[in-house]
Design a protein around this motif. Sequence first.
Motif, PDB file in Angstrom:
ATOM      1  N   UNK A  11      27.759 -57.080 -86.144  1.00  0.00           N
ATOM      2  CA  UNK A  11      27.988 -58.480 -86.550  1.00  0.00           C
ATOM      3  C   UNK A  11      26.748 -59.353 -86.420  1.00  0.00           C
ATOM      4  N   UNK A  12      25.856 -59.060 -85.461  1.00  0.00           N
ATOM      5  CA  UNK A  12      24.634 -59.863 -85.343  1.00  0.00           C
ATOM      6  C   UNK A  12      23.739 -59.689 -86.561  1.00  0.00           C
ATOM      7  N   UNK A  13      23.880 -58.566 -87.240  1.00  0.00           N
ATOM      8  CA  UNK A  13      23.088 -58.327 -88.445  1.00  0.00           C
ATOM      9  C   UNK A  13      23.442 -59.237 -89.594  1.00  0.00           C
ATOM     10  N   UNK A  14      24.551 -60.011 -89.457  1.00  0.00           N
ATOM     11  CA  UNK A  14      24.886 -60.986 -90.499  1.00  0.00           C
ATOM     12  C   UNK A  14      23.853 -62.105 -90.544  1.00  0.00           C
ATOM     13  N   UNK A  15      23.196 -62.370 -89.413  1.00  0.00           N
ATOM     14  CA  UNK A  15      22.207 -63.449 -89.346  1.00  0.00           C
ATOM     15  C   UNK A  15      20.815 -62.892 -89.632  1.00  0.00           C
ATOM     16  N   UNK A  55      25.126 -69.858 -81.190  1.00  0.00           N
ATOM     17  CA  UNK A  55      26.341 -69.387 -81.852  1.00  0.00           C
ATOM     18  C   UNK A  55      25.969 -68.730 -83.184  1.00  0.00           C
ATOM     19  N   UNK A  56      26.537 -67.567 -83.442  1.00  0.00           N
ATOM     20  CA  UNK A  56      26.315 -66.848 -84.690  1.00  0.00           C
ATOM     21  C   UNK A  56      27.644 -66.791 -85.433  1.00  0.00           C
ATOM     22  N   UNK A  57      27.659 -67.336 -86.627  1.00  0.00           N
ATOM     23  CA  UNK A  57      28.881 -67.389 -87.422  1.00  0.00           C
ATOM     24  C   UNK A  57      29.034 -66.068 -88.185  1.00  0.00           C
ATOM     25  N   UNK A  58      30.059 -65.306 -87.835  1.00  0.00           N
ATOM     26  CA  UNK A  58      30.276 -63.991 -88.441  1.00  0.00           C
ATOM     27  C   UNK A  58      31.213 -64.083 -89.635  1.00  0.00           C
ATOM     28  N   UNK A  81      29.151 -67.615 -93.108  1.00  0.00           N
ATOM     29  CA  UNK A  81      28.756 -66.377 -92.418  1.00  0.00           C
ATOM     30  C   UNK A  81      27.249 -66.143 -92.450  1.00  0.00           C
ATOM     31  N   UNK A  82      26.716 -65.736 -91.301  1.00  0.00           N
ATOM     32  CA  UNK A  82      25.289 -65.478 -91.165  1.00  0.00           C
ATOM     33  C   UNK A  82      24.507 -66.639 -90.598  1.00  0.00           C
ATOM     34  N   UNK A  83      25.133 -67.828 -90.526  1.00  0.00           N
ATOM     35  CA  UNK A  83      24.437 -69.002 -89.992  1.00  0.00           C
ATOM     36  C   UNK A  83      24.413 -68.957 -88.469  1.00  0.00           C
ATOM     37  N   UNK A  84      23.429 -69.619 -87.904  1.00  0.00           N
ATOM     38  CA  UNK A  84      23.376 -69.839 -86.459  1.00  0.00           C
ATOM     39  C   UNK A  84      23.529 -71.335 -86.196  1.00  0.00           C
ATOM     40  N   UNK A  85      24.130 -71.662 -85.059  1.00  0.00           N
ATOM     41  CA  UNK A  85      24.400 -73.059 -84.710  1.00  0.00           C
ATOM     42  C   UNK A  85      23.914 -73.328 -83.297  1.00  0.00           C
ATOM     43  N   UNK A  86      23.325 -74.515 -83.110  1.00  0.00           N
ATOM     44  CA  UNK A  86      22.891 -74.923 -81.780  1.00  0.00           C
ATOM     45  C   UNK A  86      21.435 -74.639 -81.481  1.00  0.00           C
ATOM     46  N   UNK A  87      20.607 -74.511 -82.532  1.00  0.00           N
ATOM     47  CA  UNK A  87      19.205 -74.167 -82.296  1.00  0.00           C
ATOM     48  C   UNK A  87      18.445 -75.270 -81.556  1.00  0.00           C
ATOM     49  N   UNK A 125       8.744 -63.147 -84.055  1.00  0.00           N
ATOM     50  CA  UNK A 125       9.161 -63.390 -85.442  1.00  0.00           C
ATOM     51  C   UNK A 125      10.573 -63.965 -85.504  1.00  0.00           C
ATOM     52  N   UNK A 126      11.404 -63.611 -84.529  1.00  0.00           N
ATOM     53  CA  UNK A 126      12.768 -64.162 -84.489  1.00  0.00           C
ATOM     54  C   UNK A 126      12.702 -65.664 -84.219  1.00  0.00           C
ATOM     55  N   UNK A 127      11.870 -66.072 -83.288  1.00  0.00           N
ATOM     56  CA  UNK A 127      11.717 -67.499 -82.984  1.00  0.00           C
ATOM     57  C   UNK A 127      11.176 -68.254 -84.198  1.00  0.00           C
ATOM     58  N   UNK A 128      10.212 -67.673 -84.898  1.00  0.00           N
ATOM     59  CA  UNK A 128       9.656 -68.326 -86.086  1.00  0.00           C
ATOM     60  C   UNK A 128      10.718 -68.469 -87.169  1.00  0.00           C
ATOM     61  N   UNK A 129      11.544 -67.451 -87.325  1.00  0.00           N
ATOM     62  CA  UNK A 129      12.622 -67.511 -88.315  1.00  0.00           C
ATOM     63  C   UNK A 129      13.608 -68.622 -87.972  1.00  0.00           C
ATOM     64  N   UNK A 130      13.916 -68.746 -86.691  1.00  0.00           N
ATOM     65  CA  UNK A 130      14.828 -69.796 -86.246  1.00  0.00           C
ATOM     66  C   UNK A 130      14.215 -71.186 -86.470  1.00  0.00           C
TER      67      UNK A 130
END
Length: 243
Positions: A11-15, A55-58, A81-87, A125-130
């Motif tokens: 499910x984390x791969x949705x993001x 939060x990762x929206x699945x 789906x695939x969005x993250x919340x609370x960055x 790279x994850x932080x840069x993507x966020x």
Amino acid sequence: MSPRARLRGDPLGRASHFRLVPAAERRRLLGRCRERILKAGEVLFAEGEPCRGLHVLVEGRVELRQVSPRGREQVLHMEGPGATLGEAPLFDREGYVASAVAVAPTRVLFVPRAAVIALFRRHPAVALSLLETMARRVRRFADLAGSLTFRPVHERLAHYIASVAAAPGRPVAAGLGVDLALTQEQLAARLGTVRELVSRALSQLEESGVIARARSRVVIRDPARLAALARGDEGAARGGGVI
């Protein structure tokens, strides 16, 4: 149901952020996550509440809303789906800037802050993507602030109708029907106004020949003038009739 009872698959791969790390590491991170299942109308988190992770929206859809002391609501954005919340509060350790409310049956994964920060250190790279996601949202918020400050309600409404019409990637042509699927009160929350002014703006667009109405469905009669209003070009819009 146990919070981890359904944490199978990837499910984390949705993001997109988490797709930047190997699948094996995503599976390990999944073991640190908690799952929440929300019904439509349930609150994921409230404005001002302390942020303790990402939060990762699945599955499902979530609206980010702010409510004034007088009860007026403003919808900032909606995520699927695939969005993250609370960055933002994840980084500054402050409270959430808005409330997140499910608008459909929704499944969310909560990733603790410590696990997210550790992932950033191992995979910058994850932080840069966020940060790219945050930058896009800041730009959207700036556009929203400008619209609320400088644009009359009928222009905001035209922009919303044009955006919904073009969302599936189709051309916006005369005769195209658009199902807004919202009450006037819900539409007002997206446009930063009140129901009475939405009703007046709909009547203006209809009387001037830009749209026709049938309950929550509108038919675009003059796509050129609708586009002119959507971009704030009142001069071009008046070329086809009075607004």
